[in-house]
Design a protein around this motif. Structure first.
Motif, PDB file in Angstrom:
ATOM      1  N   SER A 140       0.806  -1.218   0.000  1.00  0.00           N
ATOM      2  CA  SER A 140       0.000   0.000   0.000  1.00  0.00           C
ATOM      3  C   SER A 140       0.842   1.272   0.000  1.00  0.00           C
ATOM      4  O   SER A 140       0.300   2.369  -0.124  1.00  0.00           O
ATOM      5  CB  SER A 140      -0.935   0.018   1.211  1.00  0.00           C
ATOM      6  OG  SER A 140      -0.198  -0.005   2.422  1.00  0.00           O
ATOM      7  N   GLY A 141       2.157   1.131   0.123  1.00  0.00           N
ATOM      8  CA  GLY A 141       3.017   2.314   0.163  1.00  0.00           C
ATOM      9  C   GLY A 141       3.300   2.917  -1.205  1.00  0.00           C
ATOM     10  O   GLY A 141       3.893   4.004  -1.301  1.00  0.00           O
ATOM     11  N   GLY A 142       2.898   2.256  -2.269  1.00  0.00           N
ATOM     12  CA  GLY A 142       3.144   2.776  -3.618  1.00  0.00           C
ATOM     13  C   GLY A 142       2.368   1.993  -4.646  1.00  0.00           C
ATOM     14  O   GLY A 142       1.906   0.877  -4.387  1.00  0.00           O
ATOM     15  N   GLY A 143       2.209   2.587  -5.821  1.00  0.00           N
ATOM     16  CA  GLY A 143       1.424   1.946  -6.863  1.00  0.00           C
ATOM     17  C   GLY A 143       2.204   0.912  -7.645  1.00  0.00           C
ATOM     18  O   GLY A 143       3.424   1.005  -7.791  1.00  0.00           O
ATOM     19  N   PHE A 149      -5.610   0.201  -8.482  1.00  0.00           N
ATOM     20  CA  PHE A 149      -6.786   0.562  -7.693  1.00  0.00           C
ATOM     21  C   PHE A 149      -6.834  -0.199  -6.374  1.00  0.00           C
ATOM     22  O   PHE A 149      -7.304   0.322  -5.362  1.00  0.00           O
ATOM     23  CB  PHE A 149      -8.066   0.349  -8.506  1.00  0.00           C
ATOM     24  CG  PHE A 149      -8.195   1.335  -9.629  1.00  0.00           C
ATOM     25  CD1 PHE A 149      -8.474   2.673  -9.367  1.00  0.00           C
ATOM     26  CD2 PHE A 149      -7.994   0.944 -10.941  1.00  0.00           C
ATOM     27  CE1 PHE A 149      -8.566   3.594 -10.399  1.00  0.00           C
ATOM     28  CE2 PHE A 149      -8.091   1.862 -11.987  1.00  0.00           C
ATOM     29  CZ  PHE A 149      -8.369   3.197 -11.719  1.00  0.00           C
ATOM     30  N   TYR A 150      -6.320  -1.414  -6.373  1.00  0.00           N
ATOM     31  CA  TYR A 150      -6.204  -2.161  -5.117  1.00  0.00           C
ATOM     32  C   TYR A 150      -5.269  -1.406  -4.163  1.00  0.00           C
ATOM     33  O   TYR A 150      -5.606  -1.179  -2.993  1.00  0.00           O
ATOM     34  CB  TYR A 150      -5.673  -3.568  -5.381  1.00  0.00           C
ATOM     35  CG  TYR A 150      -5.481  -4.392  -4.131  1.00  0.00           C
ATOM     36  CD1 TYR A 150      -6.574  -4.999  -3.511  1.00  0.00           C
ATOM     37  CD2 TYR A 150      -4.221  -4.573  -3.571  1.00  0.00           C
ATOM     38  CE1 TYR A 150      -6.411  -5.755  -2.363  1.00  0.00           C
ATOM     39  CE2 TYR A 150      -4.048  -5.328  -2.426  1.00  0.00           C
ATOM     40  CZ  TYR A 150      -5.143  -5.916  -1.823  1.00  0.00           C
ATOM     41  OH  TYR A 150      -4.983  -6.663  -0.681  1.00  0.00           O
ATOM     42  N   GLY A 151      -4.107  -1.008  -4.675  1.00  0.00           N
ATOM     43  CA  GLY A 151      -3.163  -0.258  -3.852  1.00  0.00           C
ATOM     44  C   GLY A 151      -3.734   1.065  -3.394  1.00  0.00           C
ATOM     45  O   GLY A 151      -3.503   1.502  -2.260  1.00  0.00           O
ATOM     46  N   ALA A 152      -4.500   1.725  -4.267  1.00  0.00           N
ATOM     47  CA  ALA A 152      -5.077   3.022  -3.922  1.00  0.00           C
ATOM     48  C   ALA A 152      -6.055   2.895  -2.757  1.00  0.00           C
ATOM     49  O   ALA A 152      -6.041   3.709  -1.822  1.00  0.00           O
ATOM     50  CB  ALA A 152      -5.786   3.617  -5.135  1.00  0.00           C
TER      51      ALA A 152
END
Length: 273
Positions: A140-143, A149-152
């Motif tokens: 989750s610290g970067g795309g 969109f999962y990471g966002a």
């Protein structure tokens, strides 16, 4: 908290949620297990008739979340550990995703988790105790291409959860962002919505598949003892990476990001503020 605690776990019918549910029950705890489809929990319900309550729930429905939370509290009289785990994966490039796919994805992965937090916090605050475990991702610290969109959604949940932790700590409520590594949760199968592939991204897709390989990761049950320990710590961390390999990967990514910032430091410092 009482010796036998009550857990409220979303996304409890499979993957990590199922593993946490089984571990809590095996440890003598009581569980309210919520999921869109609770039929897979029938065997557990038969084995633990007095300690497991199954609760059908779509977390994207805010009114349903608040109603379900009242039912969860009524089931055993209180909530002690809330595991905000429900989620899915939108797999595909940013350009490929439709508006509806994006909104549906964030309705579950971000807004759904927020609705659960808003619904349970008043109960935990009134008790003067409780744990809220926000299940996010080590990525989750970067795309990352194809899972942006999962990471966002997870990054947004990270940020909101840290704010929430600061807000409710004064009431005896502890919030931890639990950044999970890769486990065989079914996220990339039953939990996945895929975009319609654009041939323009074919070469990138092939490189990503080669980079990720076929390793699906360890069994979710191997993460359950850590979560059980986290739920009992008197002063738990606000953010925790789960997984030895994931810990190393996150440190490497953070170090690389710092080096990148340093490479452009002179440009950054051209502006005041």
């Amino acid at each position: 908290m009482p010796d036998s605690r009550t857990w409220f776990i979303t996304g409890a019918s499979r993957g990590l949620g199922r593993a946490f549910t089984e571990a809590a029950l095996a440890g003598g705890e009581r569980v309210v297990a919520a999921a869109r489809d609770v039929d897979p929990l029938a065997e557990l319900a038969a084995r633990y008739p007095d300690d497991l309550v199954r609760l059908p729930l779509d977390v994207s429905d805010r009114a349903a979340v608040f109603a379900a939370t009242e039912r969860a509290v009524a089931a055993f009289g209180r909530l002690d550990v809330v595991v905000n785990n429900a989620g899915g994966l939108l797999y595909g490039m940013v350009e490929e995703a439709t508006e509806q796919q994006i909104r549906d994805h964030l309705d579950v992965n971000f807004f759904g988790a927020v609705w659960v937090a808003q619904a349970v916090i008043p109960h935990l605050r009134a008790q003067g105790s409780g744990r809220l475990l926000q299940i996010t991702s080590m990525g989750s610290g970067g795309g990352m291409a194809s899972v942006g969109f999962y990471g966002a959604g997870k990054a947004a949940l990270d940020s909101v959860s840290e704010a929430l932790a600061m807000e409710v700590e004064q009431f005896g409520v502890k919030v931890t962002v639990v950044q999970m590594g890769g486990y065989t949760t079914g996220l990339f199968t039953a939990g996945t919505t895929a975009t319609t592939p654009d041939p323009a991204y074919g070469a990138l897709r092939a490189r990503l598949e080669e980079m990720w390989g076929d390793d699906a990761g360890p069994d979710p049950a191997t993460a359950a003892p850590l979560v059980m320990k986290l739920a009992t710590m008197p002063d738990p961390p606000r953010r925790l990476i789960v997984g030895s390999r994931s810990f190393d990967m996150v440190l490497e990514m953070d170090e690389a990001r710092t080096e990148y910032y340093r490479a452009w430091e002179s440009l950054s410092r051209m502006a005041p503020g």
